[in-house]
Design a protein around this motif. Structure first.
Motif, PDB file in Angstrom:
ATOM      1  N   LYS A 212      42.881  33.383  31.103  1.00 52.04           N
ATOM      2  CA  LYS A 212      41.896  34.033  32.202  1.00 52.04           C
ATOM      3  C   LYS A 212      42.584  34.662  33.379  1.00 52.04           C
ATOM      4  N   PHE A 213      42.404  35.929  33.530  1.00 54.30           N
ATOM      5  CA  PHE A 213      42.926  36.649  34.514  1.00 54.30           C
ATOM      6  C   PHE A 213      42.108  37.092  35.516  1.00 54.30           C
ATOM      7  N   ILE A 215      40.823  39.852  38.540  1.00 61.24           N
ATOM      8  CA  ILE A 215      41.099  41.170  39.142  1.00 61.24           C
ATOM      9  C   ILE A 215      40.376  41.604  40.349  1.00 61.24           C
ATOM     10  N   ASN A 223      42.354  46.614  37.792  1.00 59.61           N
ATOM     11  CA  ASN A 223      42.084  46.445  36.653  1.00 59.61           C
ATOM     12  C   ASN A 223      42.809  47.312  35.446  1.00 59.61           C
ATOM     13  N   ARG A 227      45.150  46.054  32.421  1.00 55.94           N
ATOM     14  CA  ARG A 227      44.941  46.475  31.034  1.00 55.94           C
ATOM     15  C   ARG A 227      46.079  47.134  30.433  1.00 55.94           C
ATOM     16  N   PRO A 237      42.933  43.765  26.014  1.00 61.41           N
ATOM     17  CA  PRO A 237      42.402  43.124  27.277  1.00 61.41           C
ATOM     18  C   PRO A 237      40.952  42.721  26.984  1.00 61.41           C
ATOM     19  N   LEU A 243      39.008  38.893  31.435  1.00 65.09           N
ATOM     20  CA  LEU A 243      39.229  39.485  32.852  1.00 65.09           C
ATOM     21  C   LEU A 243      38.079  39.077  33.537  1.00 65.09           C
TER      22      LEU A 243
END
Length: 460
Positions: A212-213, A215, A223, A227, A237, A243
């Motif tokens: 889990k990231f 942005i 973003n 990606r 992604p 995201l």
């Protein structure tokens, strides 16, 4: 090369101008005093008088050699008296001052507390707004959607925005379509990918499936860069990772709480995670694209047309502050100026590590990169075209896109070029340039081919 890379080197052609932008040569700058000089002035009237007198001098003596010889032979005071006999300097000054007076001097500019907003923030405590005749309140704001909404609702006259946001707003993506414009880029580079300390052994992005990231916002360079980076390593992604949009000030807490595995965020957020011992620097964003834009200074077209002098003064102040921020020797002073709670609210040492480029990486090392973050205001329209290609690539835009028309509507390169020239700076001759992202060259004239060249993208 930055617009501010040694722009006033005495070895440069004298036609490139002096440090204050009022004179066509360094020699003219040094010879002129009072109304014909760049010395600090006591009032707005004196400042306008100096601008007008300098313009007349340039018109009468278009050749640097002749102008210098005249000034050396008679002196600045005599020159001013002579000019006054042949040209109504006082009348011209009054007309010029009236034409350039801001319609609205008390302004509010919203910002997110990140180092990307450095020129906008520092222009308040370091006096750049006041220098250009404005009383600006810079307002710390919680998140990008709030920035957008408050600017649209006219609570803010202008704002710090992510570079793609004015494009998205103008196209009606995520909100009603309202024409916005970008006269200046706030920063280039200045971001990074940070991973939680527990992932020190996962340096290969191919091992990031299921992670889990965070942005900052959907319409952000963060973003698009994240990606791009993931896709170049074979990850989709939209299916291989999660995201999440998280306001930058909340990212470190989310990393500490194990709600996310990492983020691509502004450098002060990255450095704070390292400072707090909860993350490490995987890579700087400049390793993805060296010289990429991140944030911008933006305003609605309505504000620009109803208060053009206020807008011009704001832009001059931002460009002026950006020029100051671009100098390495000023970075520590700037770190102290923007550190207080009403601005970024961060330890000075964290901001110094970001702005000076000498920083702890969270892996036990200290690295140095003077261009970790840099400041160059020119709003390249090719930047806007690239952002549009990524909006198209990831399904934020459907159907055909007139890349050039949108870029030129939103990114005010022509206006900014004129303003920078008036300030004695040297803007690029063209608003378009090619650049490389992770080794792949981008040609702004072939935007649609660029979108089609990616194997990993959302289906049309």
């Amino acid at each position: 090369m930055s617009t501010f890379d040694n722009p006033f080197d005495p070895n440069r052609n004298l036609r490139d101008g002096c440090a204050c932008g009022q004179h066509r040569s360094v020699a003219e700058h040094e010879q002129a005093t009072a109304a014909l000089s760049c010395e600090p002035v006591e009032s707005e009237e004196k400042r306008y008088e100096g601008v007008v007198a300098s313009a007349v001098m340039r018109a009468m003596f278009p050749q640097d050699v002749a102008r210098r010889a005249f000034l050396k032979s008679v002196g600045a005071s005599t020159a001013l008296a002579a000019l006054s006999q042949f040209f109504p300097l006082q009348t011209a000054t009054e007309v010029f001052a009236q034409a350039g007076t801001p319609e609205k001097k008390d302004l509010k500019v919203g910002f997110i507390p990140i180092t990307c907003a450095t020129p906008i923030i520092m222009a308040a405590p370091l006096g750049f707004y006041a220098k250009h005749g404005l009383n600006v309140e810079v307002v710390k704001t919680a998140g990008w959607a709030v920035i957008r909404d408050k600017t649209i609702n006219k609570e803010y006259d202008a704002a710090h925005m992510l570079a793609p946001m004015p494009i998205a707003i103008s196209l009606g993506l995520g909100a009603n379509a309202i024409p916005f414009a970008v006269p200046a880029i706030e920063n280039i580079n200045g971001q990074g990918i940070v991973l939680a300390t527990k992932h020190k052994d996962k340096r290969d992005p191919k091992d990031w499936k299921g992670m889990k990231f965070a942005i900052p916002f959907d319409y952000s360079m963060h973003n698009y860069l994240l990606r791009y980076y993931l896709a170049e390593h074979g990850l989709d992604p939209d299916t291989d990772v999660q995201l999440r949009s998280v306001p930058p000030p909340e990212m470190v807490a989310n990393l500490r709480a194990d709600n996310i595995d990492g983020f691509l965020a502004p450098d002060n957020i990255c450095q704070r995670a390292i400072y707090d011992g909860v993350g490490f620097m995987h890579l700087l964003s400049k390793e993805i694209w060296d010289g990429h834009p991140c944030c911008s200074f933006a305003a609605s077209r309505e504000f620009i047309t109803t208060a053009p002098n206020s807008f011009a003064a704001l832009t001059r102040a931002i460009v002026d502050a950006t020029a100051y921020a671009s100098k390495a020797e000023n970075r520590k002073q700037i770190a102290e100026a923007i550190a207080p709670a009403n601005y970024i609210n961060a330890p000075v040492t964290v901001l110094e590590q970001v702005l000076t480029g000498t920083y702890a990486d969270g892996l036990g090392g200290v690295k140095t990169d003077a261009k970790r973050v840099d400041f160059d205001p020119f709003p390249w329209q090719s930047f806007a075209v690239w952002m549009l290609t990524q909006m198209k690539r990831w399904g934020q835009i459907k159907g055909d896109v007139d890349y050039k028309a949108v870029a030129e509507q939103v990114y005010l390169a022509t206006d900014t070029k004129k303003l920078m020239t008036e300030m004695g700076l040297s803007p690029p001759a063209s608003a378009y340039k090619s650049f490389a992202v992770m080794g792949k060259t981008f040609d702004p004239a072939k935007a649609e081919d660029y979108v089609a060249s990616f194997k990993i993208r959302k289906a049309s």
